[in-house]
Design a protein around this motif. Structure first.
Motif, mmCIF file in Angstrom:
data_model
loop_
_atom_site.group_PDB
_atom_site.id
_atom_site.type_symbol
_atom_site.label_atom_id
_atom_site.label_comp_id
_atom_site.label_asym_id
_atom_site.label_seq_id
_atom_site.Cartn_x
_atom_site.Cartn_y
_atom_site.Cartn_z
ATOM 1 N N LEU A 107 0.808 -1.199 -0.014
ATOM 2 C CA LEU A 107 -0.035 -0.172 -0.017
ATOM 3 C C LEU A 107 0.733 1.204 -0.010
ATOM 4 N N HIS A 108 0.815 2.202 -1.027
ATOM 5 C CA HIS A 108 1.420 3.392 -1.005
ATOM 6 C C HIS A 108 1.066 4.361 -0.119
ATOM 7 N N SER A 109 -0.035 4.549 0.130
ATOM 8 C CA SER A 109 -0.751 5.731 1.036
ATOM 9 C C SER A 109 -2.394 5.434 0.954
ATOM 10 N N VAL A 110 -2.790 6.032 2.067
ATOM 11 C CA VAL A 110 -4.330 5.949 2.510
ATOM 12 C C VAL A 110 -4.698 7.450 2.309
ATOM 13 N N ILE A 111 -5.413 8.049 1.532
ATOM 14 C CA ILE A 111 -5.753 9.242 1.224
ATOM 15 C C ILE A 111 -7.165 9.669 1.589
ATOM 16 N N GLU A 112 -7.183 10.581 2.649
ATOM 17 C CA GLU A 112 -8.518 10.966 3.255
ATOM 18 C C GLU A 112 -8.968 12.111 2.539
#
Ligand code: AMP
Length: 195
Positions: A107-112
Motif C-alpha cells: 500500500l503506497h498511501s491512504v488518502i483521506e
C-alpha cells in the motif's frame, strides 16, 4: 513500483470522481465495492438481491461479501489499484492487508478526502439532480434521508480506519473542499512521494 492507494472519506467526498481521474491520467485500476455491488444487484443474482435491501437502507453489507469481491478482483491483477469505498470497517482493513501481502503488493498511501458534512448533503442532492437531467438512473440511496444513515455508518464503522492507518504512518490528508482539479493535484503530490 506499483502504486496502490486507498481513497477514504464519507459518501459524497469525491472518491469516485478522483478515482476516475486517476484511471484516465495514470492507467490505474479502480476497485469500487459500491460499483461492484450495484452491478451485482442489477444482475439479479441471489447475492445481488440480498445486498440491494441493505444498500437501500444506507447500511453496510457484510464484510464477507465485499472482501470476497475484492479478493476476486485482486486475483485478476492490474497495474496500481485505487481502493474506492473499501475498506469500510476494521475487519475489511485487516483483510485487505492480508490480501495484499499474499499477492506481494504494497500500500503506497491512504488518502483521506476531508470535507464538511453540510457540503456532503448538497453534493448528493446535486448528484441525483445531474443524473435525472442526463436521463440516467438515480441511485436509490442518494436521498437526503438515506444519506444521513450512510453518514452515520461512516462515522461509526469507517472513521476508525483513520486512526488505524495514521498509526501505521500511512494516512495522508487532502482538502476535499477544494475544486476537483485542485484535489486531483493534491493527490498527485501524495502519489509522487516515495512510498
Ligand atoms: P458507495 O458507492 O461506495 O457509496 O457504496 C454504496 C453502498 O454500497 C454503501 O452504502 C453500502 O451499502 C455498500 N458498500 C459499498 N462498499 C462497501 C464496503 N466496503 N463495505 C460494506 N458495504 C459497502
Amino acid at each position: 513500483m506499483t502504486v496502490n492507494i486507498i481513497l477514504l472519506g464519507p459518501p459524497g467526498a469525491g472518491k469516485g470522481t478522483q478515482a476516475q481521474k486517476l484511471v484516465d491520467d495514470r492507467g490505474m485500476v479502480q476497485l469500487s465495492t459500491g460499483d461492484m455491488l450495484r452491478a451485482a444487484r442489477s444482475s439479479g443474482t441471489e447475492m445481488g438481491k440480498r445486498v440491494a435491501e441493505v444498500m437501500d437502507r444506507g447500511e453496510l453489507v457484510t464484510d464477507e461479501i465485499v472482501i470476497g469481491l475484492i479478493r476476486e478482483k485482486l486475483a485478476e491483477g492490474g497495474k496500481g489499484f485505487i481502493f474506492d469505498g473499501f475498506p469500510r470497517t476494521l475487519a475489511q482493513a485487516d483483510a485487505l492487508g492480508k490480501l495484499l501481502e499474499e499477492t506481494g503488493e504494497k500500500l503506497h498511501s491512504v488518502i483521506e478526502l476531508r470535507v464538511d458534512d453540510e457540503a456532503l448533503v448538497n453534493r448528493i442532492v446535486k448528484r441525483a439532480d445531474e443524473a435525472r437531467a442526463a436521463g440516467q438512473p438515480v441511485r436509490p440511496d442518494d436521498t437526503p434521508e438515506v444519506f444521513s444513515d450512510r453518514l452515520r455508518e461512516y462515522y461509526k464503522k469507517t472513521a476508525p480506519l483513520l486512526g488505524y492507518y495514521y498509526a501505521k504512518g500511512e494516512l495522508q490528508q487532502v482538502d476535499g473542499m477544494a475544486s476537483m482539479d485542485n484535489v486531483a493535484a493534491q493527490i498527485e503530490k501524495v502519489l509522487d512521494r516515495q512510498g
